[in-house]
Design a protein around this motif. Structure first.
Motif, PDB file in Angstrom:
ATOM      1  N   SER A  64      -1.698   0.562   0.835  1.00 51.36           N
ATOM      2  CA  SER A  64      -2.172   1.940   0.728  1.00 51.36           C
ATOM      3  C   SER A  64      -3.287   2.013  -0.303  1.00 51.36           C
ATOM      4  O   SER A  64      -3.414   1.150  -1.178  1.00 51.36           O
ATOM      5  N   ASP A  65      -4.080   3.057  -0.198  1.00 45.45           N
ATOM      6  CA  ASP A  65      -5.121   3.342  -1.187  1.00 45.45           C
ATOM      7  C   ASP A  65      -5.655   4.738  -0.897  1.00 45.45           C
ATOM      8  O   ASP A  65      -5.341   5.337   0.149  1.00 45.45           O
ATOM      9  N   ILE A  66      -6.474   5.252  -1.805  1.00 45.01           N
ATOM     10  CA  ILE A  66      -7.111   6.555  -1.601  1.00 45.01           C
ATOM     11  C   ILE A  66      -8.600   6.400  -1.356  1.00 45.01           C
ATOM     12  O   ILE A  66      -9.242   7.264  -0.768  1.00 45.01           O
ATOM     13  N   ASP A  67      -9.163   5.246  -1.735  1.00 41.01           N
ATOM     14  CA  ASP A  67     -10.602   5.005  -1.637  1.00 41.01           C
ATOM     15  C   ASP A  67     -10.950   4.536  -0.217  1.00 41.01           C
ATOM     16  O   ASP A  67     -10.435   3.507   0.235  1.00 41.01           O
ATOM     17  N   PRO A  68     -11.830   5.245   0.493  1.00 40.84           N
ATOM     18  CA  PRO A  68     -12.183   4.829   1.860  1.00 40.84           C
ATOM     19  C   PRO A  68     -12.741   3.406   1.940  1.00 40.84           C
ATOM     20  O   PRO A  68     -12.470   2.683   2.903  1.00 40.84           O
ATOM     21  N   ASN A  96      -0.697  11.377  -6.430  1.00 46.79           N
ATOM     22  CA  ASN A  96      -0.384  12.708  -6.940  1.00 46.79           C
ATOM     23  C   ASN A  96      -0.072  13.716  -5.836  1.00 46.79           C
ATOM     24  O   ASN A  96       0.363  14.831  -6.134  1.00 46.79           O
ATOM     25  N   ALA A  97      -0.307  13.356  -4.591  1.00 44.57           N
ATOM     26  CA  ALA A  97      -0.011  14.248  -3.453  1.00 44.57           C
ATOM     27  C   ALA A  97       1.405  13.952  -2.974  1.00 44.57           C
ATOM     28  O   ALA A  97       1.634  13.099  -2.122  1.00 44.57           O
ATOM     29  N   ARG A  98       2.355  14.653  -3.561  1.00 44.56           N
ATOM     30  CA  ARG A  98       3.761  14.383  -3.318  1.00 44.56           C
ATOM     31  C   ARG A  98       4.394  15.485  -2.479  1.00 44.56           C
ATOM     32  O   ARG A  98       4.009  16.643  -2.584  1.00 44.56           O
ATOM     33  N   PRO A  99       5.384  15.113  -1.631  1.00 49.79           N
ATOM     34  CA  PRO A  99       5.879  13.752  -1.397  1.00 49.79           C
ATOM     35  C   PRO A  99       4.875  12.935  -0.595  1.00 49.79           C
ATOM     36  O   PRO A  99       4.114  13.479   0.194  1.00 49.79           O
ATOM     37  N   SER A 129       3.430  10.297 -11.423  1.00 47.08           N
ATOM     38  CA  SER A 129       3.711  10.498  -9.999  1.00 47.08           C
ATOM     39  C   SER A 129       4.208   9.220  -9.344  1.00 47.08           C
ATOM     40  O   SER A 129       5.137   9.242  -8.523  1.00 47.08           O
ATOM     41  N   LEU A 130       3.583   8.111  -9.678  1.00 51.92           N
ATOM     42  CA  LEU A 130       3.977   6.821  -9.114  1.00 51.92           C
ATOM     43  C   LEU A 130       5.437   6.523  -9.407  1.00 51.92           C
ATOM     44  O   LEU A 130       6.224   6.205  -8.503  1.00 51.92           O
ATOM     45  N   VAL A 131       5.819   6.596 -10.663  1.00 51.19           N
ATOM     46  CA  VAL A 131       7.182   6.237 -11.058  1.00 51.19           C
ATOM     47  C   VAL A 131       8.194   7.237 -10.515  1.00 51.19           C
ATOM     48  O   VAL A 131       9.244   6.859  -9.979  1.00 51.19           O
TER      49      VAL A 131
END
Length: 214
Positions: A64-68, A96-99, A129-131
Motif C-alpha cells: 500500500s501507499d498514498i503516493d501515485p 490517517n483515513a480511518r478505518p 493512526s498507524l499503531v
C-alpha cells in the motif's frame, strides 16, 4: 509486450532498500507465521515487498501507499518479478483515513502488519493512526513490525542519526526521528505490547508489537 516494457520504466530504486532488505527479512522470518496475509503500509518503491514475497512464498504480501508514483512503481515491480498471480495490486491507503479500506480476504486472514521507514518522514499523527488502526485489525499473536531509526531515553543512538534527524526537520518540522518510549506508550495505549526491540544495521531498530491478551 510494449505495455510491459512501459510498466517496467515506472520502477523506482531506493538504495537503502537493497542495503537493509536481508536484515529485515531475517526479522520477518522469526516474527511472522509461515502463511497468511501481510499488510505493508507505505510500501514505497515496492522493492521490499517483491523481495519478501519471493522469500516467503506461503505468505500473501499486500502492499500500500498514498503516493501515485509509488503505487505505479509497486505495480511495475510486481510485473517485473512476474508475481501477478501471487501478489495483489497495491492498495491506496492514507493511514490517517480511518478505518482503512481493506479487502475482506485481507482482514479475515491478516497475520501481520509491517511498516518500514515511515514514521520519521511523516507527522506524528500518522504514527498514531498507524499503531491504533493496526491494533484494531490484528488478532491473537499477529505482530505489528516497525523498522527505522529511533531515539532511546531521549538520546540519539548515533551521531549519524542525529544529523539525519536535523536534516528531516529542515525538510518538514513535523518530521523527525521518534522517541522509542513514545512509540511504546502509544502501542500500550492502543492495546499492544512491545515484545522485542531488535538492533539492526546502520543504527536502526525493529520493534515487534503484539496484541495484549485480555
Amino acid at each position: 509486450m510494449n505495455e510491459r516494457v512501459d510498466a517496467y520504466q515506472d520502477r523506482l530504486h531506493f538504495a537503502a532498500t537493497e542495503r537493509n532488505r536481508d536484515a529485515i527479512a531475517a526479522v520477518l522470518s522469526k516474527a511472522l507465521p509461515s502463511d497468511g496475509r501481510v499488510l505493508e503500509l507505505a510500501s514505497g518503491s515496492g522493492e521490499h515487498a517483491v523481495a519478501f514475497q519471493k522469500l516467503f512464498p506461503k505468505l500473501i504480501w499486500h502492499t500500500s501507499d498514498i503516493d501515485p508514483m509509488h503505487l505505479r512503481s509497486i505495480n511495475a515491480w510486481i510485473h517485473f518479478e512476474q508475481l501477478e498471480q501471487t501478489m495483489p495490486p497495491p492498495l491506496k491507503i492514507d493511514v490517517n483515513a480511518r478505518p482503512w479500506q481493506l479487502p475482506d480476504g485481507l482482514t479475515d486472514h491478516l497475520c501481520g502488519v509491517i511498516c518500514i521507514n515511515m514514521i520519521h518522514i511523516s507527522p506524528w499523527n500518522c504514527c498514531e493512526s498507524l499503531v491504533q488502526e493496526a491494533a484494531q485489525l490484528l488478532g491473537n499473536s499477529a505482530p505489528l513490525i516497525l523498522y527505522g531509526p529511533y531515539k532511546r531515553n531521549g538520546l540519539h543512538t548515533s551521531e549519524s542519526n542525529a544529523r539525519f534527524d536535523d536534516y528531516l526537520r529542515t525538510q518538514d518540522p513535523s518530521w523527525g526521528v521518534r522517541e522509542l518510549e513514545d512509540v511504546e506508550r502509544l502501542g500500550v495505549s492502543s492495546g499492544l505490547l512491545l515484545n522485542e526491540v531488535i538492533e539492526m544495521p546502520a543504527n536502526n531498530l525493529s520493534l515487534i508489537f503484539t496484541p495484549r491478551q485480555s
